[in-house]
Motif scaffolding. Structure first.
Motif, PDB file in Angstrom:
ATOM      1  N   PHE A  96       0.699  -1.161  -0.106  1.00 54.29           N
ATOM      2  CA  PHE A  96       0.032  -0.072  -0.021  1.00 54.29           C
ATOM      3  C   PHE A  96       0.864   1.234  -0.015  1.00 54.29           C
ATOM      4  O   PHE A  96       2.209   1.359   0.389  1.00 54.29           O
ATOM      5  N   GLN A  97      -0.047   2.466  -0.251  1.00 51.56           N
ATOM      6  CA  GLN A  97       0.864   3.512  -0.524  1.00 51.56           C
ATOM      7  C   GLN A  97       1.379   4.017   1.147  1.00 51.56           C
ATOM      8  O   GLN A  97       2.454   4.613   1.452  1.00 51.56           O
ATOM      9  N   ALA A  98       0.375   3.708   2.005  1.00 50.99           N
ATOM     10  CA  ALA A  98       0.748   4.085   3.401  1.00 50.99           C
ATOM     11  C   ALA A  98       1.611   3.228   4.260  1.00 50.99           C
ATOM     12  O   ALA A  98       1.664   3.430   5.437  1.00 50.99           O
ATOM     13  N   PHE A  99       2.123   1.998   3.866  1.00 47.03           N
ATOM     14  CA  PHE A  99       3.152   1.237   4.214  1.00 47.03           C
ATOM     15  C   PHE A  99       2.283   0.296   5.440  1.00 47.03           C
ATOM     16  O   PHE A  99       2.433  -0.884   5.388  1.00 47.03           O
ATOM     17  N   GLY A 152      11.508   5.034   1.862  1.00 44.82           N
ATOM     18  CA  GLY A 152      11.653   4.058   1.082  1.00 44.82           C
ATOM     19  C   GLY A 152      12.026   2.825   1.707  1.00 44.82           C
ATOM     20  O   GLY A 152      11.967   1.780   1.253  1.00 44.82           O
ATOM     21  N   GLU A 153      12.880   2.796   2.817  1.00 45.95           N
ATOM     22  CA  GLU A 153      13.083   1.587   3.572  1.00 45.95           C
ATOM     23  C   GLU A 153      11.823   1.080   4.098  1.00 45.95           C
ATOM     24  O   GLU A 153      11.681  -0.180   4.238  1.00 45.95           O
ATOM     25  N   ARG A 154      10.780   1.878   4.537  1.00 49.20           N
ATOM     26  CA  ARG A 154       9.630   1.532   5.098  1.00 49.20           C
ATOM     27  C   ARG A 154       8.656   0.607   4.012  1.00 49.20           C
ATOM     28  O   ARG A 154       8.187  -0.406   4.216  1.00 49.20           O
ATOM     29  N   PRO A 175       2.145   2.344  -4.926  1.00 47.24           N
ATOM     30  CA  PRO A 175       3.404   1.956  -3.970  1.00 47.24           C
ATOM     31  C   PRO A 175       4.282   2.975  -3.701  1.00 47.24           C
ATOM     32  O   PRO A 175       5.104   2.898  -2.687  1.00 47.24           O
ATOM     33  N   THR A 176       4.391   3.950  -4.688  1.00 42.72           N
ATOM     34  CA  THR A 176       5.422   4.883  -4.722  1.00 42.72           C
ATOM     35  C   THR A 176       4.732   6.412  -4.475  1.00 42.72           C
ATOM     36  O   THR A 176       5.449   7.345  -4.446  1.00 42.72           O
ATOM     37  N   GLY A 177       3.682   6.409  -4.091  1.00 41.79           N
ATOM     38  CA  GLY A 177       2.774   7.606  -3.776  1.00 41.79           C
ATOM     39  C   GLY A 177       3.518   8.454  -2.668  1.00 41.79           C
ATOM     40  O   GLY A 177       3.228   9.781  -2.857  1.00 41.79           O
ATOM     41  N   ASN A 178       3.948   7.916  -1.773  1.00 39.91           N
ATOM     42  CA  ASN A 178       4.669   8.652  -0.636  1.00 39.91           C
ATOM     43  C   ASN A 178       6.135   8.766  -0.768  1.00 39.91           C
ATOM     44  O   ASN A 178       6.671   9.400   0.103  1.00 39.91           O
TER      45      ASN A 178
END
Length: 235
Positions: A96-99, A152-154, A175-178
């Motif tokens: 997800f975008q928000a991990f 990026g690590e999260r 997946p790269t939104g944040n």
């Protein structure tokens, strides 16, 4: 004699989703879609076009109101609620975008949690979680809490958590939104590596750069799914 070809990883047969009321809302128009093993498919479309509905059905979070959804050849509309949960936990990975990492758990523990409901023994969970973190380049960050990791690590931890169960299908929602541009490049490289290793990916995105990574690109508009690739089967 030759062995029969394996079924598609996911197959929509006249799948639709409607919500009753006045007016009646068609969230996903009747569509057919086949995604074969090892494909890398991206999906684009404006907000409210039906992408989330598609993902919820593909991820077995929602049941379509019409049609049939086959996952690895299994008709998901004929199984029990418990069997659906088992399919979701073993055959589908989510990014997800928000991990959605647990802040009070280390990176290693977050990855391990994905296997708890599978009944994987604790020792095996630890070994597989360590392997998954190494696979995403974070073997040296296993004992770090998410608050000590970069964005990026999260996201890499989230990807490790998604693939540690060895799913048939990896679903990625923005997946790269944040992430910033440089980190996006890194995550896209990781997704390409997973695809090269045989993973089947479906990535939903607003980012044209991310969409361009797919070998097929689907477009969602007003609940209608279109596949503009030469061999596309969605309609």
């Amino acid at each position: 004699m030759t062995d029969a070809a394996p079924p598609p990883v996911m197959e929509f047969r006249s799948v639709g989703m409607c919500y009753s009321g006045r007016p009646r809302v068609v969230a996903l128009d009747t569509c057919d879609l086949r995604i074969g093993r090892g494909e890398y498919v991206t999906m684009v479309g404006p907000s409210g076009s039906g992408k989330s509905t598609f993902l919820n059905i593909a991820g077995l979070l929602d049941t379509p109101t019409s049609g049939r959804y086959l996952l690895d050849g299994i008709d998901t509309g004929t199984v029990t609620r418990r069997q659906r949960a088992a399919l979701r936990g073993t055959r589908i990975g989510f990014v997800f975008q928000a991990f959605h990492l647990l802040a009070h758990r280390t990176a290693l523990e977050n990855v391990e949690l994905a296997m708890v409901y599978q009944g994987v023994p604790r020792r095996e969970r630890r070994v597989r979680a360590e392997e998954a973190l190494h696979r995403v380049g974070l073997g040296h960050r296993g004992d770090f809490l998410p608050t000590r990791l970069s964005g990026g690590e999260r996201q890499r931890v989230a990807i490790a958590r998604a693939v540690v169960t060895r799913p048939s299908l990896l679903l990625c929602d923005e997946p790269t939104g944040n992430l910033d541009s440089g980190t996006t490049t890194s995550v896209l490289g990781l997704l390409s590596e997973l695809h090269d290793a045989g993973m089947t990916l479906v990535v939903v995105t607003h980012d044209a750069r991310v969409a361009a990574q797919g070998r097929r690109t689907l477009t969602m508009l007003d609940g209608s799914l279109r596949d503009l690739s030469p061999m596309g089967t969605a309609r």
